[in-house]
Design a protein around this motif. Structure first.
Motif, PDB file in Angstrom:
ATOM      1  N   THR A  91       0.838  -1.191   0.000  1.00  0.00           N
ATOM      2  CA  THR A  91       0.000   0.000   0.000  1.00  0.00           C
ATOM      3  C   THR A  91       0.877   1.247   0.000  1.00  0.00           C
ATOM      4  N   THR A  92       0.450   2.228  -0.794  1.00  0.00           N
ATOM      5  CA  THR A  92       1.150   3.505  -0.915  1.00  0.00           C
ATOM      6  C   THR A  92       0.110   4.611  -1.003  1.00  0.00           C
ATOM      7  N   ARG A  93       0.607   5.855  -1.016  1.00  0.00           N
ATOM      8  CA  ARG A  93      -0.291   6.995  -1.194  1.00  0.00           C
ATOM      9  C   ARG A  93       0.167   7.804  -2.404  1.00  0.00           C
ATOM     10  N   SER A  94      -0.797   8.211  -3.234  1.00  0.00           N
ATOM     11  CA  SER A  94      -0.471   8.982  -4.431  1.00  0.00           C
ATOM     12  C   SER A  94      -0.243  10.445  -4.072  1.00  0.00           C
ATOM     13  N   GLY A 150      -3.155  12.167  -2.611  1.00  0.00           N
ATOM     14  CA  GLY A 150      -3.668  11.627  -1.356  1.00  0.00           C
ATOM     15  C   GLY A 150      -4.505  10.379  -1.487  1.00  0.00           C
ATOM     16  N   ARG A 151      -4.610   9.829  -2.686  1.00  0.00           N
ATOM     17  CA  ARG A 151      -5.420   8.626  -2.888  1.00  0.00           C
ATOM     18  C   ARG A 151      -4.615   7.378  -2.523  1.00  0.00           C
ATOM     19  N   GLY A 152      -5.293   6.402  -1.920  1.00  0.00           N
ATOM     20  CA  GLY A 152      -4.651   5.148  -1.562  1.00  0.00           C
ATOM     21  C   GLY A 152      -4.423   4.268  -2.775  1.00  0.00           C
ATOM     22  N   ASN A 153      -3.433   3.407  -2.692  1.00  0.00           N
ATOM     23  CA  ASN A 153      -3.139   2.466  -3.758  1.00  0.00           C
ATOM     24  C   ASN A 153      -2.713   1.157  -3.121  1.00  0.00           C
ATOM     25  N   ALA A 154      -3.111   0.046  -3.723  1.00  0.00           N
ATOM     26  CA  ALA A 154      -2.723  -1.274  -3.211  1.00  0.00           C
ATOM     27  C   ALA A 154      -2.464  -2.207  -4.380  1.00  0.00           C
ATOM     28  N   ILE A 174       5.538   4.606  -8.955  1.00  0.00           N
ATOM     29  CA  ILE A 174       5.429   6.070  -9.019  1.00  0.00           C
ATOM     30  C   ILE A 174       5.306   6.644  -7.614  1.00  0.00           C
ATOM     31  N   ASN A 175       4.446   6.034  -6.802  1.00  0.00           N
ATOM     32  CA  ASN A 175       4.236   6.530  -5.442  1.00  0.00           C
ATOM     33  C   ASN A 175       5.480   6.335  -4.576  1.00  0.00           C
ATOM     34  N   GLU A 183      -7.688   1.866 -13.464  1.00  0.00           N
ATOM     35  CA  GLU A 183      -7.071   3.137 -13.844  1.00  0.00           C
ATOM     36  C   GLU A 183      -6.356   3.745 -12.640  1.00  0.00           C
ATOM     37  N   SER A 184      -5.424   4.635 -12.925  1.00  0.00           N
ATOM     38  CA  SER A 184      -4.584   5.190 -11.862  1.00  0.00           C
ATOM     39  C   SER A 184      -5.355   5.974 -10.812  1.00  0.00           C
ATOM     40  N   ASP A 185      -6.517   6.526 -11.188  1.00  0.00           N
ATOM     41  CA  ASP A 185      -7.267   7.327 -10.227  1.00  0.00           C
ATOM     42  C   ASP A 185      -8.225   6.493  -9.376  1.00  0.00           C
TER      43      ASP A 185
END
Length: 211
Positions: free
Chosen positions: A30-33, A36-40, A73-74, A102-104
């Motif tokens: 898990t990271t943050r863009s 501020g959006r989460g990513n997993a 990227i994050n 998608e990335s968003d």
């Protein structure tokens, strides 16, 4: 059969390596863009390589287009990430996080995974994971089709029932992570057994008797 990796095409190298080096633990990273959006995203090219310093390593390939994945990227931007271990209860949600959104899109929301704020880094960890490692990037090792991310563990979250009463070792009855074998084949650690090494003196004595 013999395989010369110096001339073998990448697809065959991947097939052979991932088929025979296993099981490989799964890191749900898990990271943050930047917005501020989460990513997993799940990674099976992952393991722990040192305790002093405490280092885990991720191997992340780019998209088919050659562009960096959102996780990379994050990580490049923030220098931080979380490794969440995966058990059977999280297996289907882990697979959802691995889909090509998608990335968003926040994969954590799509998988309906509850999260909590990390203690030392600006990211969220999966609250239901058996254990989560907060990491800061120690270094990045770049290859044309792969980046190795060395992360120093700065904090760890562990569900209490996954430890024994003394809080020192895992409880094998409750901590049963899954790992990837090959293709869509996985394995779980619900069948564990004890192997104890023999005394070296007994091995030497047995060897001498055979001479």
């Amino acid at each position: 059969m013999e395989f010369d990796f110096t001339v073998l095409e990448p697809e065959s190298r991947y097939r052979l390596l991932t088929n025979f080096v296993g099981p490989r633990p799964i890191a749900l990273v898990t990271t943050r863009s930047a917005n501020g959006r989460g990513n997993a995203a799940p990674m099976s090219f992952f393991n722990v390589f040192s305790h002093e310093p405490p280092i885990v390593v991720l191997g992340i390939q780019p998209r088919l287009s050659g562009e960096d994945k959102d996780t990379v990227i994050n990580i490049r931007r923030s220098g931080e990430f979380v490794v969440n271990m995966v058990d059977m209860a999280l297996s289907q949600q882990m697979l959802i996080c691995g889909l090509a959104f998608e990335s968003d899109v926040d994969e954590l929301e799509m998988a309906r995974l509850p999260t909590a704020r990390c203690s030392q880094i600006d990211a969220d960890y999966v609250a239901s994971s058996p254990c989560s490692f907060e990491c800061r990037v120690e270094r990045l090792i770049e290859y044309p089709r792969r980046v190795l991310v060395l992360g120093e563990v700065v904090h760890m979250h562990v569900r209490r029932e996954c430890l024994d009463e003394a809080g020192r070792y895992v409880n094998p009855d409750t901590y049963q992570p899954i790992a990837r074998l090959h293709a869509d084949n996985y394995i779980t650690s619900d069948r564990q057994f004890v192997l104890k090494a023999p005394a070296i003196a007994d091995v030497i004595e047995a060897s001498e008797r055979m001479e």
